[in-house]
Write a protein that holds these residues in place. Structure first.
Motif, PDB file in Angstrom:
ATOM      1  N   TRP A   1     -45.731 -17.608  58.124  1.00  0.00           N
ATOM      2  CA  TRP A   1     -44.342 -17.868  57.700  1.00  0.00           C
ATOM      3  C   TRP A   1     -43.883 -19.201  58.276  1.00  0.00           C
ATOM      4  O   TRP A   1     -44.090 -19.481  59.460  1.00  0.00           O
ATOM      5  CB  TRP A   1     -43.442 -16.749  58.201  1.00  0.00           C
ATOM      6  CG  TRP A   1     -42.002 -16.894  57.813  1.00  0.00           C
ATOM      7  CD1 TRP A   1     -41.396 -16.370  56.717  1.00  0.00           C
ATOM      8  CD2 TRP A   1     -40.986 -17.621  58.519  1.00  0.00           C
ATOM      9  NE1 TRP A   1     -40.068 -16.727  56.698  1.00  0.00           N
ATOM     10  CE2 TRP A   1     -39.794 -17.494  57.788  1.00  0.00           C
ATOM     11  CE3 TRP A   1     -40.979 -18.368  59.695  1.00  0.00           C
ATOM     12  CZ2 TRP A   1     -38.601 -18.080  58.200  1.00  0.00           C
ATOM     13  CZ3 TRP A   1     -39.793 -18.970  60.108  1.00  0.00           C
ATOM     14  CH2 TRP A   1     -38.620 -18.816  59.357  1.00  0.00           C
ATOM     15  N   CYS A   2     -43.206 -20.028  57.453  1.00  0.00           N
ATOM     16  CA  CYS A   2     -42.797 -21.351  57.950  1.00  0.00           C
ATOM     17  C   CYS A   2     -41.598 -21.920  57.200  1.00  0.00           C
ATOM     18  O   CYS A   2     -41.460 -23.141  57.110  1.00  0.00           O
ATOM     19  CB  CYS A   2     -43.970 -22.326  57.865  1.00  0.00           C
ATOM     20  SG  CYS A   2     -44.526 -22.690  56.180  1.00  0.00           S
ATOM     21  N   ASN A   3     -40.720 -21.091  56.666  1.00  0.00           N
ATOM     22  CA  ASN A   3     -39.649 -21.610  55.808  1.00  0.00           C
ATOM     23  C   ASN A   3     -38.621 -22.472  56.531  1.00  0.00           C
ATOM     24  O   ASN A   3     -38.150 -23.471  55.990  1.00  0.00           O
ATOM     25  CB  ASN A   3     -38.903 -20.447  55.138  1.00  0.00           C
ATOM     26  CG  ASN A   3     -39.767 -19.751  54.116  1.00  0.00           C
ATOM     27  OD1 ASN A   3     -40.611 -20.363  53.496  1.00  0.00           O
ATOM     28  ND2 ASN A   3     -39.555 -18.459  53.957  1.00  0.00           N
ATOM     29  N   PHE A   4     -38.226 -22.072  57.725  1.00  0.00           N
ATOM     30  CA  PHE A   4     -37.139 -22.758  58.427  1.00  0.00           C
ATOM     31  C   PHE A   4     -37.554 -23.055  59.865  1.00  0.00           C
ATOM     32  O   PHE A   4     -38.165 -22.202  60.503  1.00  0.00           O
ATOM     33  CB  PHE A   4     -35.872 -21.887  58.442  1.00  0.00           C
ATOM     34  CG  PHE A   4     -35.314 -21.602  57.087  1.00  0.00           C
ATOM     35  CD1 PHE A   4     -34.540 -22.544  56.419  1.00  0.00           C
ATOM     36  CD2 PHE A   4     -35.569 -20.407  56.464  1.00  0.00           C
ATOM     37  CE1 PHE A   4     -34.029 -22.286  55.170  1.00  0.00           C
ATOM     38  CE2 PHE A   4     -35.061 -20.129  55.204  1.00  0.00           C
ATOM     39  CZ  PHE A   4     -34.281 -21.076  54.553  1.00  0.00           C
ATOM     40  N   PRO A   5     -37.194 -24.219  60.415  1.00  0.00           N
ATOM     41  CA  PRO A   5     -36.699 -25.370  59.660  1.00  0.00           C
ATOM     42  C   PRO A   5     -37.820 -25.988  58.851  1.00  0.00           C
ATOM     43  O   PRO A   5     -38.998 -25.741  59.128  1.00  0.00           O
ATOM     44  CB  PRO A   5     -36.214 -26.317  60.756  1.00  0.00           C
ATOM     45  CG  PRO A   5     -37.105 -26.004  61.926  1.00  0.00           C
ATOM     46  CD  PRO A   5     -37.355 -24.520  61.851  1.00  0.00           C
ATOM     47  N   GLY A   6     -37.473 -26.810  57.878  1.00  0.00           N
ATOM     48  CA  GLY A   6     -38.476 -27.363  56.992  1.00  0.00           C
ATOM     49  C   GLY A   6     -39.551 -28.171  57.700  1.00  0.00           C
ATOM     50  O   GLY A   6     -40.672 -28.283  57.212  1.00  0.00           O
ATOM     51  N   VAL A   7     -39.222 -28.726  58.877  1.00  0.00           N
ATOM     52  CA  VAL A   7     -40.191 -29.534  59.615  1.00  0.00           C
ATOM     53  C   VAL A   7     -41.150 -28.685  60.442  1.00  0.00           C
ATOM     54  O   VAL A   7     -42.051 -29.216  61.093  1.00  0.00           O
ATOM     55  CB  VAL A   7     -39.475 -30.529  60.553  1.00  0.00           C
ATOM     56  CG1 VAL A   7     -38.649 -31.516  59.752  1.00  0.00           C
ATOM     57  CG2 VAL A   7     -38.578 -29.781  61.555  1.00  0.00           C
ATOM     58  N   GLY A   8     -40.979 -27.369  60.434  1.00  0.00           N
ATOM     59  CA  GLY A   8     -41.731 -26.508  61.344  1.00  0.00           C
ATOM     60  C   GLY A   8     -43.126 -26.133  60.914  1.00  0.00           C
ATOM     61  O   GLY A   8     -43.875 -25.536  61.687  1.00  0.00           O
ATOM     62  N   ALA A   9     -43.519 -26.453  59.672  1.00  0.00           N
ATOM     63  CA  ALA A   9     -44.832 -26.019  59.175  1.00  0.00           C
ATOM     64  C   ALA A   9     -45.965 -26.625  59.997  1.00  0.00           C
ATOM     65  O   ALA A   9     -46.900 -25.926  60.412  1.00  0.00           O
ATOM     66  CB  ALA A   9     -44.979 -26.380  57.701  1.00  0.00           C
ATOM     67  N   GLU A  10     -45.890 -27.934  60.250  1.00  0.00           N
ATOM     68  CA  GLU A  10     -46.944 -28.593  61.015  1.00  0.00           C
ATOM     69  C   GLU A  10     -47.057 -28.004  62.425  1.00  0.00           C
ATOM     70  O   GLU A  10     -48.162 -27.832  62.953  1.00  0.00           O
ATOM     71  CB  GLU A  10     -46.672 -30.099  61.103  1.00  0.00           C
ATOM     72  CG  GLU A  10     -46.805 -30.828  59.775  1.00  0.00           C
ATOM     73  CD  GLU A  10     -45.526 -30.863  58.944  1.00  0.00           C
ATOM     74  OE1 GLU A  10     -45.406 -31.736  58.079  1.00  0.00           O
ATOM     75  OE2 GLU A  10     -44.629 -30.003  59.174  1.00  0.00           O
ATOM     76  N   HIS A  11     -45.924 -27.693  63.011  1.00  0.00           N
ATOM     77  CA  HIS A  11     -45.922 -27.121  64.361  1.00  0.00           C
ATOM     78  C   HIS A  11     -46.645 -25.775  64.378  1.00  0.00           C
ATOM     79  O   HIS A  11     -47.438 -25.502  65.283  1.00  0.00           O
ATOM     80  CB  HIS A  11     -44.480 -26.963  64.843  1.00  0.00           C
ATOM     81  CG  HIS A  11     -44.349 -26.320  66.187  1.00  0.00           C
ATOM     82  ND1 HIS A  11     -45.029 -26.755  67.291  1.00  0.00           N
ATOM     83  CD2 HIS A  11     -43.594 -25.254  66.602  1.00  0.00           C
ATOM     84  CE1 HIS A  11     -44.710 -25.997  68.333  1.00  0.00           C
ATOM     85  NE2 HIS A  11     -43.850 -25.085  67.937  1.00  0.00           N
ATOM     86  N   ARG A  12     -46.394 -24.955  63.381  1.00  0.00           N
ATOM     87  CA  ARG A  12     -47.057 -23.647  63.339  1.00  0.00           C
ATOM     88  C   ARG A  12     -48.567 -23.798  63.165  1.00  0.00           C
ATOM     89  O   ARG A  12     -49.347 -23.043  63.747  1.00  0.00           O
ATOM     90  CB  ARG A  12     -46.436 -22.800  62.243  1.00  0.00           C
ATOM     91  CG  ARG A  12     -45.051 -22.297  62.626  1.00  0.00           C
ATOM     92  CD  ARG A  12     -44.286 -21.763  61.425  1.00  0.00           C
ATOM     93  NE  ARG A  12     -43.031 -21.137  61.844  1.00  0.00           N
ATOM     94  CZ  ARG A  12     -41.903 -21.794  62.101  1.00  0.00           C
ATOM     95  NH1 ARG A  12     -41.872 -23.111  61.974  1.00  0.00           N
ATOM     96  NH2 ARG A  12     -40.809 -21.151  62.473  1.00  0.00           N
TER      97      ARG A  12
END
Length: 383
Positions: free
Chosen positions: A58-69
């Motif tokens: 899951w990575c919807n919020f915040p939008g910049v969080g996908a790379e961090h996950r």
């Protein structure tokens, strides 16, 4: 492991995260934020014998969080998984959860850590089921047919999007509320008038209200017959607040996407405040955590409806999770444009009179087409 089927041991050799971000023309609005694009973080785990499986974080919020996950998966989860052979996916899930507990506290990111573990768990189960040559729904003792609903109907002309989804085969619809009392009432009334008295409608407030406002809005919206009111309160509201609201509300209450861990789910199930239990398998638990929660919810005569709002791999995982336990309930399919859902979930997005029949193919039953999604791939530069 007694509540899971036996699986061959797994010794992960290669663990990868793929970060995608697809632009959208119309932002997706909730009561707490706006999505200006659609991200997805896919997880691929390959064993030493070459078998592989897919999951999604899951990575919807915040939008910049996908790379961090993605980086959390590769830096924190992957090294533990690669240490040794695991007798069972649930053993790996329990070990990861235990060994990363202190890190989650130290970083102040228990949610992010849980999400990375969940995506890995989904991939491990996909791998295990592929090895056995069985679809997950069958391996877990379920049936392939599930009911769906079109979710995410926004406050701007929801009836227009609902009509398009009806034409695609959906027969139940969930409206976003929490955008002002009169607007919420007008939108729900419009949907009820559009579809008549027999269509299942749901409403989702995305934690927009306090207890008094939630009770008031539940009474105002009840005349239009929604089958549940989702997250009317903040997910961290006390059990006593949820109990009071359940007593005051003419509508059944639903929640779960923002709960994490067996203790929280057991508390809400036993409290009786929630009629619908909605864990998100890419946010916490994967199959190892969410399948036992589903069985306990059903045993307590609650409706089990897994939550999902993201790319197509996680959506199919939510469908497999629901199919694995059966019983009345629905899987949500987001109505808003999302190429990463459409590319990866493909034909499962066209229900027949609201019902999806999952394939007999092993594991999740899909193989993500990475070449088709290449234009949406973004670097996350962990290594």
């Amino acid at each position: 492991m007694h509540q899971f089927p036996d699986t061959p041991p797994i010794h992960p050799a290669k663990i990868q995260a793929f970060v995608y971000r697809a632009p959208i023309e119309e932002p997706v609005r909730t009561s707490f934020g706006v999505m200006h694009d659609r991200p997805a973080v896919l997880v691929r785990i390959e064993d030493h014998d070459g078998a592989h499986g897919w999951g999604e974080i899951w990575c919807n919020f915040p939008g910049v969080g996908a790379e961090h996950r993605a980086r959390m998966l590769e830096s924190c989860v992957a090294p533990i998984l690669q240490e040794r052979q695991w007798a069972h996916p649930a053993e790996a899930f329990e070990t990861l959860s235990r060994r990363l507990e202190v890190l989650a506290i130290q970083t102040g990111e228990p949610g992010t850590v849980a999400q990375a573990i969940a995506g890995a768990d989904l991939a491990l189960w996909d791998l295990a089921a592929r090895r056995l040559g069985q679809p997950l729904w069958r391996m877990f003792g379920g049936t392939p047919r599930i009911s769906t609903y079109a979710s995410g109907l926004s406050p701007s002309e929801p009836q227009r999007l609902a009509a398009a989804k009806h034409a695609e085969g959906y027969r139940a619809f969930k409206l976003k509320v929490g955008f002002g009392e009169e607007r919420d009432v007008l939108n729900l009334r419009a949907l009820r008038e559009q579809f008549g008295p027999d269509t299942a409608l749901m409403i989702d407030a995305n934690q927009a209200w306090d207890e008094a406002a939630a009770a008031h809005m539940s009474r105002r919206l009840a005349k239009y017959g929604p089958i549940w009111l989702e997250e009317p309160l903040r997910a961290d509201s006390s059990l006593e607040q949820w109990r009071r609201l359940a007593q005051a509300s003419p509508l059944p209450l639903a929640a779960g996407e923002n709960l994490r861990g067996d203790a929280q789910f057991d508390a809400v199930i036993s409290s009786g405040s929630l009629a619908v239990i909605q864990p998100d398998p890419g946010k916490w638990g994967g199959f190892s955590g969410c399948l036992p929660v589903a069985r306990r919810a059903i045993a307590a005569q609650r409706m089990f409806c897994p939550h999902w709002l993201g790319g197509g791999v996680g959506l199919v995982a939510a469908m497999q999770l629901k199919a694995s336990v059966g019983h009345p309930g629905y899987v949500e399919v987001d109505s808003n444009p999302n190429p990463l859902r459409d590319l990866f979930a493909g034909p499962l997005l066209r229900p027949d009179e609201g019902v999806v029949t999952l394939p007999d193919a092993p594991g999740l039953g899909i193989e993500p087409d990475l070449a088709a999604a290449r234009g949406f791939l973004v670097p996350h530069n962990y290594h």
